[in-house]
Design a protein around this motif. Structure first.
Motif, short mmCIF file in Angstrom:
data_model
loop_
_atom_site.label_atom_id
_atom_site.label_comp_id
_atom_site.label_asym_id
_atom_site.label_seq_id
_atom_site.Cartn_x
_atom_site.Cartn_y
_atom_site.Cartn_z
N THR A 97 0.81 -1.18 0.13
CA THR A 97 0.13 0.07 0.03
C THR A 97 0.75 1.22 -0.04
O THR A 97 0.71 2.05 -0.85
CB THR A 97 -0.75 0.22 1.15
OG1 THR A 97 -1.93 -1.02 1.17
CG2 THR A 97 -1.88 1.23 1.21
N ARG A 98 1.81 1.16 0.74
CA ARG A 98 2.65 2.45 0.79
C ARG A 98 3.57 2.61 -0.50
O ARG A 98 3.88 3.67 -1.08
CB ARG A 98 3.98 1.97 2.04
CG ARG A 98 3.13 2.28 3.28
CD ARG A 98 4.31 2.66 4.35
NE ARG A 98 5.37 1.50 4.39
CZ ARG A 98 5.06 0.40 5.11
NH1 ARG A 98 3.86 0.36 6.04
NH2 ARG A 98 6.16 -0.39 5.21
N MET A 99 3.58 1.52 -1.41
CA MET A 99 4.34 1.73 -2.73
C MET A 99 3.54 2.04 -3.64
O MET A 99 3.81 2.15 -4.79
CB MET A 99 5.04 0.41 -2.65
CG MET A 99 6.23 0.15 -1.94
SD MET A 99 7.03 -1.67 -2.00
CE MET A 99 7.64 -1.59 -3.46
N ALA A 100 2.22 2.28 -3.67
CA ALA A 100 1.15 2.47 -4.76
C ALA A 100 1.58 3.84 -5.14
O ALA A 100 1.71 4.66 -4.68
CB ALA A 100 -0.32 2.64 -3.95
N GLY A 101 1.40 3.55 -6.63
CA GLY A 101 1.60 4.86 -7.45
C GLY A 101 3.15 5.12 -7.60
O GLY A 101 3.46 6.17 -7.79
N THR A 102 3.91 4.43 -7.10
CA THR A 102 5.58 4.66 -7.05
C THR A 102 6.15 4.10 -8.64
O THR A 102 7.41 4.20 -8.53
CB THR A 102 6.24 4.28 -6.07
OG1 THR A 102 6.20 2.63 -6.01
CG2 THR A 102 5.61 4.83 -4.87
N GLY A 103 5.45 3.66 -9.33
CA GLY A 103 6.18 2.85 -10.78
C GLY A 103 7.03 1.73 -10.61
O GLY A 103 8.11 1.95 -11.07
N GLN A 104 6.51 0.88 -9.63
CA GLN A 104 7.59 -0.25 -9.53
C GLN A 104 7.64 -1.22 -10.78
O GLN A 104 6.51 -1.34 -11.18
CB GLN A 104 7.01 -0.88 -8.11
CG GLN A 104 6.91 -0.28 -6.89
CD GLN A 104 8.35 0.22 -6.60
OE1 GLN A 104 9.30 -0.67 -6.23
NE2 GLN A 104 8.86 1.47 -6.54
N ARG A 105 8.71 -1.62 -10.82
CA ARG A 105 8.93 -2.58 -11.84
C ARG A 105 9.67 -3.70 -11.41
O ARG A 105 10.58 -3.43 -10.66
CB ARG A 105 9.63 -2.08 -13.16
CG ARG A 105 8.88 -0.78 -14.00
CD ARG A 105 7.65 -1.41 -14.56
NE ARG A 105 7.05 -0.20 -15.05
CZ ARG A 105 6.09 0.55 -14.72
NH1 ARG A 105 5.66 0.57 -13.53
NH2 ARG A 105 5.37 1.42 -15.38
N GLN A 106 9.45 -4.97 -11.71
CA GLN A 106 10.11 -6.18 -11.40
C GLN A 106 11.20 -6.53 -12.55
O GLN A 106 10.44 -6.78 -13.65
CB GLN A 106 9.14 -7.35 -10.85
CG GLN A 106 8.56 -7.03 -9.59
CD GLN A 106 7.43 -6.00 -9.51
OE1 GLN A 106 6.90 -5.78 -10.71
NE2 GLN A 106 7.45 -5.14 -8.67
N GLY A 107 12.21 -6.52 -12.28
CA GLY A 107 13.42 -6.94 -13.39
C GLY A 107 14.33 -5.64 -13.46
O GLY A 107 15.23 -5.33 -12.94
N PHE A 108 13.66 -4.80 -14.67
CA PHE A 108 14.38 -3.75 -14.78
C PHE A 108 14.16 -2.43 -13.83
O PHE A 108 13.43 -2.68 -12.96
CB PHE A 108 14.11 -3.29 -16.24
CG PHE A 108 14.56 -4.15 -17.46
CD1 PHE A 108 15.74 -4.28 -17.57
CD2 PHE A 108 13.64 -4.75 -18.10
CE1 PHE A 108 16.35 -5.16 -18.56
CE2 PHE A 108 14.13 -5.70 -18.95
CZ PHE A 108 15.51 -5.98 -19.14
N GLU A 109 14.80 -1.22 -13.93
CA GLU A 109 14.61 -0.25 -12.94
C GLU A 109 13.33 0.16 -12.98
O GLU A 109 12.43 0.20 -13.96
CB GLU A 109 15.69 1.02 -13.46
CG GLU A 109 17.25 0.46 -13.27
CD GLU A 109 17.48 0.10 -11.93
OE1 GLU A 109 16.99 0.60 -10.93
OE2 GLU A 109 18.41 -0.85 -12.02
N ASP A 110 12.98 0.61 -11.91
CA ASP A 110 11.85 1.14 -11.58
C ASP A 110 11.26 2.48 -12.21
O ASP A 110 12.60 3.24 -12.44
CB ASP A 110 11.36 1.55 -10.10
CG ASP A 110 11.39 0.35 -9.02
OD1 ASP A 110 11.39 -0.73 -9.65
OD2 ASP A 110 11.67 0.62 -7.86
N VAL A 111 10.20 2.90 -12.82
CA VAL A 111 10.09 4.15 -13.60
C VAL A 111 9.88 5.43 -12.80
O VAL A 111 9.70 6.45 -13.19
CB VAL A 111 9.10 3.75 -14.51
CG1 VAL A 111 9.78 2.67 -15.72
CG2 VAL A 111 7.71 3.46 -14.32
#
Length: 153
Positions: free
Chosen positions: A134-148
């Motif tokens: 929930t705290r990470m919602a809207g943060t553009g996380q990506r699994q593998g390559f860099e987060d956006v």
């Protein structure tokens, strides 16, 4: 908590072993593993892990090839995984690494390991620590390559 790990012999990286290793690093959980020939076999393996082997969540790991037929089969497997989630009311974290995502074999192995490890942590958080997600919602996380990152407003 019991986590299921479903992987395939078709993958070119032992994603199941990586997931098990990462799960053990982040939580004291029971782990059930099922290895099947290909990613179209994953939906039933996941359903069995949930219904017959008592898993609370399952990580489905696969590595589709780069051909158009492989992409179609991966799409079908993905639909099967979604159906299995709806049939069991349990999350199945789909972790597919397409061979054409990487420039070469070295990057493919790196991506498979990184994506698998990040999704193993997601599985633990989803069941044991949902507030972390929930705290990470809207943060553009990506699994593998860099987060956006989040979009600028």
């Amino acid at each position: 908590m019991k986590v299921g790990v479903a992987d395939t012999t078709f993958a070119r990286v032992n994603m199941g072993a990586i997931a098990v290793d990462e799960l053990k690093r982040h939580a004291s959980v029971a782990i059930e593993r099922s290895t099947v020939p290909g990613f179209k076999d994953l939906p039933v393996a996941c359903k069995i892990l949930i219904e017959e082997r008592g898993c609370d969540i399952v990580i489905a790991l696969g590595m589709p090839g780069g051909q158009e037929k492989d992409k179609l089969c991966a799409h079908e497997a993905s639909q099967g995984l979604m159906l299995a989630q709806l049939m069991t009311n349990h999350h199945i974290i789909e972790v597919f690494v397409h061979e054409d995502e990487a420039r070469d074999e070295r990057e493919l192995a790196w991506l498979a390991e990184r994506r698998t490890r990040e999704h193993a942590v997601n599985a633990v958080n989803l069941v044991l620590r949902p507030d972390v997600l929930t705290r990470m919602a809207g943060t553009g996380q990506r699994q593998g390559f860099e987060d956006v990152g989040p979009a600028r407003q």
